[in-house]
Design a protein around this motif. Structure first.
Motif, PDB file in Angstrom:
ATOM      1  N   UNK A   1       0.849  -1.186   0.000  1.00  0.00           N
ATOM      2  CA  UNK A   1       0.000   0.000   0.000  1.00  0.00           C
ATOM      3  C   UNK A   1       0.887   1.239   0.000  1.00  0.00           C
ATOM      4  N   UNK A   2       0.593   2.208  -0.872  1.00  0.00           N
ATOM      5  CA  UNK A   2       1.393   3.432  -0.860  1.00  0.00           C
ATOM      6  C   UNK A   2       1.310   4.086   0.514  1.00  0.00           C
ATOM      7  N   UNK A   3       2.323   4.768   0.972  1.00  0.00           N
ATOM      8  CA  UNK A   3       3.541   5.114   0.241  1.00  0.00           C
ATOM      9  C   UNK A   3       4.636   4.039   0.272  1.00  0.00           C
ATOM     10  N   UNK A   4       4.444   2.969   1.037  1.00  0.00           N
ATOM     11  CA  UNK A   4       5.537   1.983   1.091  1.00  0.00           C
ATOM     12  C   UNK A   4       5.171   0.843   0.156  1.00  0.00           C
ATOM     13  N   UNK A   5       5.146   1.139  -1.120  1.00  0.00           N
ATOM     14  CA  UNK A   5       4.677   0.166  -2.088  1.00  0.00           C
ATOM     15  C   UNK A   5       5.729  -0.149  -3.134  1.00  0.00           C
ATOM     16  N   UNK A   6       6.709   0.738  -3.273  1.00  0.00           N
ATOM     17  CA  UNK A   6       7.602   0.627  -4.420  1.00  0.00           C
ATOM     18  C   UNK A   6       8.499  -0.594  -4.350  1.00  0.00           C
TER      19      UNK A   6
ATOM     20  N   UNK B   1      -8.413  -3.455  -4.927  1.00  0.00           N
ATOM     21  CA  UNK B   1      -9.807  -3.920  -4.893  1.00  0.00           C
ATOM     22  C   UNK B   1     -10.076  -4.740  -3.633  1.00  0.00           C
ATOM     23  N   UNK B   2      -9.131  -5.632  -3.332  1.00  0.00           N
ATOM     24  CA  UNK B   2      -9.339  -6.505  -2.159  1.00  0.00           C
ATOM     25  C   UNK B   2      -9.369  -5.686  -0.869  1.00  0.00           C
ATOM     26  N   UNK B   3      -8.417  -4.759  -0.737  1.00  0.00           N
ATOM     27  CA  UNK B   3      -8.344  -3.961   0.491  1.00  0.00           C
ATOM     28  C   UNK B   3      -9.592  -3.116   0.638  1.00  0.00           C
TER      29      UNK B   3
ATOM     30  N   UNK C   1     -10.428   3.812   1.688  1.00  0.00           N
ATOM     31  CA  UNK C   1      -9.676   4.872   1.004  1.00  0.00           C
ATOM     32  C   UNK C   1      -8.343   4.334   0.475  1.00  0.00           C
ATOM     33  N   UNK C   2      -7.656   3.555   1.314  1.00  0.00           N
ATOM     34  CA  UNK C   2      -6.373   2.994   0.889  1.00  0.00           C
ATOM     35  C   UNK C   2      -6.561   2.135  -0.362  1.00  0.00           C
ATOM     36  N   UNK C   3      -7.597   1.296  -0.340  1.00  0.00           N
ATOM     37  CA  UNK C   3      -7.847   0.390  -1.455  1.00  0.00           C
ATOM     38  C   UNK C   3      -8.163   1.140  -2.736  1.00  0.00           C
TER      39      UNK C   3
ATOM     40  N   UNK D   1     -17.052   4.904  -3.783  1.00  0.00           N
ATOM     41  CA  UNK D   1     -16.369   3.619  -3.911  1.00  0.00           C
ATOM     42  C   UNK D   1     -16.795   2.946  -5.210  1.00  0.00           C
ATOM     43  N   UNK D   2     -18.105   2.968  -5.432  1.00  0.00           N
ATOM     44  CA  UNK D   2     -18.620   2.357  -6.655  1.00  0.00           C
ATOM     45  C   UNK D   2     -18.000   3.020  -7.879  1.00  0.00           C
ATOM     46  N   UNK D   3     -18.011   4.348  -7.884  1.00  0.00           N
ATOM     47  CA  UNK D   3     -17.515   5.065  -9.069  1.00  0.00           C
ATOM     48  C   UNK D   3     -16.024   4.770  -9.303  1.00  0.00           C
ATOM     49  N   UNK D   4     -15.233   4.872  -8.253  1.00  0.00           N
ATOM     50  CA  UNK D   4     -13.789   4.667  -8.418  1.00  0.00           C
ATOM     51  C   UNK D   4     -13.492   3.234  -8.838  1.00  0.00           C
TER      52      UNK D   4
END
Lengths: 588, 88
Positions: free
Chosen positions: A197-202, A276-278, A243-245, A373-376
């Motif tokens: 999960x960002x920011x520690x995703x790279x 999506x899962x998160x 929000x994270x997801x 959530x639906x829209x995003x």
């Protein structure tokens, strides 16, 4: 019922066996281990087993319920396919790392308490690092180093959180966390680091594409999906995860579109899918959780399939950049077909596995009335087709022909891909077996006419956008700055800044304290009485304004010093005064 | 790499402009066919009646992708670097 065999033990035994068996025996072992583990998991009855005591706490290595079993199934099925794909490898070292890594992932999934979980968590981080190191390139070594550093950071957050949690509640239980506070936030951060999960995703997009052909395939499934499992177990219904997801889903798409390396495109699409899962975990209703599990299951399969097709291309051509590839359909049609099945499945194309899992999460969001959530998630669904569904196959297998004419990969690779492609289609057409193993019973029917039509419209018009805007998507030989900038470039700058500041202080100290002051003192003490007298004469002259006497006095002083013509009495008096002052200072 | 695959069979179907043209026409026909049923069935909506309009999902899919591509294009100017960026 007595405890069944612990699945991790089977993997551990397999890893040990590799070191005594010849090549043929090793091939049997790597295929048998996941198969046996799968059978063992199917026979497991609910409950907690393998109790042991540590630090005065009752711990259990094996907690069996529907949730842990669902992940156990998919982990072992995928492991079987991955080892089939890696059957050509002679390296004991790489297979051992892979077996231990998968075994640790199963251990983390079945661990019943926080301490057991933590132990397996760290084993996963270390063993997976070897799958990157096994590539044996300078780039891979560096990426592996960054990878393990980030995971050590995440592991330390998790450890700190666990210790605080145990201290605060007196319990090592790993169930849904209800209290929001520093301990649970630290645990959440630890989990989210592994979920990329960002920011520690790279770390994900940095390290996975540098792993070996087969190591990359294996790594895609376990680290992030173990994190998804732990988030479901501990943080279901925590709204911040919505929000994270959502952010991850969009973030993955944008970076995947900017990317040139095919395996890095797929790495970013892992983030998108885990998003999506998160999101489903954050929604937290029975349907959302079941949707997240179903999606994790389907995702592991089609993502491994995608990585296999990319791995097959890399294996046959030794190239991985879209700008170097293209036109491969001409000699790798089977790889293209399997890769496309994976690409369509990830895009949740009807009649493939993504379509029977992902819409469940979106549906759960609609039930809760989350408009955004639906829209995003709908936008992200369209975007998935864009970056993974079309872009990956298009730029690798079609687009500009770079004259590469490799053949199909070895048969065992094709077989592994065919196996996973079959599962993608099977679960897309007949998802009931998947729905039966979900933690909560689901009442979800993917194939309503309207729903299917909507999905087709969404996807096909996304494809239209892709082909109309193709000139804008032209591949460039570039990389994109991600959050790893902070420790790759920023770290270097920090180092340079520190070097400038502290070396500056050091230089200054050297100049002043080691050179200037000693030389001054040296000059003074080479002839202290003359120096003191001359200085006094100068001060008096300055104070009175009468400078005419200065020259003469100085000469007198020089003369007196040379001749050592000092009145003794004065010196004795000075000495007495000095001793008196010293004794006052010290003995008072 | 594999000796038996040294001279693989070469397919060239997608290299013929005629075939590409056929694909294109087929693709456009599918797009039209996908939207037509929207005019005849009653569609449900979750949040707003706009969702029931014919071709709503086609519109969402197309516009989302255009926006995503444009946004990433713009971000690309900021984020893209030469491949040896981290090596120097």
């Amino acid at each position: 019922m007595t405890a069944s065999m612990h699945p991790s033990l089977i993997f551990l035994a397999g890893a040990l066996l590799l070191w005594v068996l010849p090549l043929l025996g090793r091939k049997f072992v790597i295929l048998l281990v996941p198969a046996i583990a799968f059978l063992v998991i199917t026979q497991m009855a609910p409950g907690t087993f393998y109790g042991y005591e540590l630090f005065g706490y009752d711990l259990h290595l094996l907690r069996i319920d529907k949730l842990s079993k669902a992940f156990g199934y998919v982990f072992t099925i995928n492991a079987f396919a991955c080892f089939l794909f890696a059957l050509h490898l002679k390296s004991r070292y790489e297979h051992t790392a892979a077996l231990l890594y998968i075994g640790a992932a199963l251990g983390a999934v079945f661990a019943a308490d926080l301490i057991s979980l933590y132990l397996f968590w760290e084993v996963m981080a270390i063993t997976s690092t070897f799958l990157v190191l096994a590539r044996k390139t300078e780039k891979a070594y560096r990426a592996a180093f960054r990878y393990v550093m980030v995971h050590i950071f995440g592991g330390l957050c998790l450890l700190a959180g666990i210790l605080l949690q145990v201290n605060a509640t007196g319990s090592v239980a790993f169930d849904g966390f209800s209290l929001q506070g520093l301990p649970t936030y630290l645990i959440l951060i630890g989990f989210l680091v592994n979920a990329a999960a960002p920011p520690i995703s790279a770390w994900l997009s940095d390290a996975y594409p540098e792993a070996t052909v087969t190591g990359g395939v294996i790594m895609t499934a376990y680290t992030t999906k173990t994190a998804v499992y732990t988030l479901i177990r501990g943080f279901a219904g925590w709204e911040i995860l919505i929000a994270v997801g959502c952010f991850m889903a969009i973030y993955g798409i944008i970076y995947a579109i900017l990317e040139n390396d095919m395996r890095r495109i797929l790495a970013y699409s892992i983030m998108n899918q885990v998003g999506f899962m998160i999101c489903g975990i954050g929604i937290g209703t029975a349907m959302a959780i079941s949707g997240a599990v179903a999606h994790a299951f389907a995702h592991i399969i089609y993502k491994a399939l995608l990585w296999m097709s990319a791995g097959a291309v890399l294996y046959m051509t030794s190239k991985s950049k879209c700008t170097d590839l293209g036109g491969l359909y001409k000699t790798m049609p089977l790889t293209l077909i399997f890769g496309t099945i994976g690409a369509l499945a990830i895009s949740s194309f009807p009649f493939l596995s993504g379509y029977t899992s992902k819409p469940m999460i979106i549906e759960a969001g609609i039930h809760e009335g989350f408009f955004w959530v639906w829209l995003i998630l709908e936008i992200a669904s369209a975007g998935v087709f864009l970056h993974a569904g079309i872009k990956f196959p298009y730029f690798v297998f079609f687009a500009k022909d770079n004259g590469l004419r490799p053949g199909e990969p070895p048969k065992h690779m094709l077989l592994a891909m065919a196996f996973l492609a079959f599962i993608c289609i099977f679960l897309g057409v007949y998802p009931q077996p998947l729905y039966d193993i979900l933690p909560y019973p689901v009442d979800f029917h993917a194939y309503g006419f309207e729903h299917t039509l909507n999905q087709f419209q969404l996807l096909m018009f996304s494809a239209l956008a892709f082909f109309l805007l193709l000139p804008l998507l032209k591949r460039t030989e570039t990389i994109s700055i991600d959050s790893d900038w902070f420790y790759r470039k920023g770290g270097r700058w920090f180092y340079a800044g520190c070097a400038w500041i502290f070396n500056g202080i050091n230089d200054f100290g050297d100049r002043v304290f080691a050179q200037k002051i000693p030389s001054l003192l040296n000059r003074f003490f080479s002839d202290p009485s003359r120096s003191v007298q001359k200085r006094t004469v100068q001060l008096i002259a300055g104070a009175t304004g009468n400078k005419s006497q200065v020259e003469r006095r100085n000469e007198e002083i020089d003369h007196r010093t040379k001749a050592l013509a000092y009145p003794i009495g004065g010196s004795v008096l000075l000495a007495v005064v000095f001793v008196a002052v010293m004794s006052l200072l010290y003995f008072n | 790499m594999d000796p038996e695959n040294k001279k693989p069979e070469v397919w060239t179907w997608f290299d013929h402009p005629r075939n590409i043209k056929r694909l294109k026409i087929g693709f456009y026909i599918i797009l039209v066919l996908l939207v037509i049923p929207d005019f005849f069935i009653h569609k449900h909506s979750n949040f707003s009646s706009v969702e029931a309009w014919p071709g709503f999902y086609a519109f969402v899919g197309f516009v989302s992708c255009v926006v995503i591509i444009l946004v990433s294009k713009v971000l690309g100017y900021v984020l893209k670097r030469k491949e040896d960026y981290y090596d120097s």
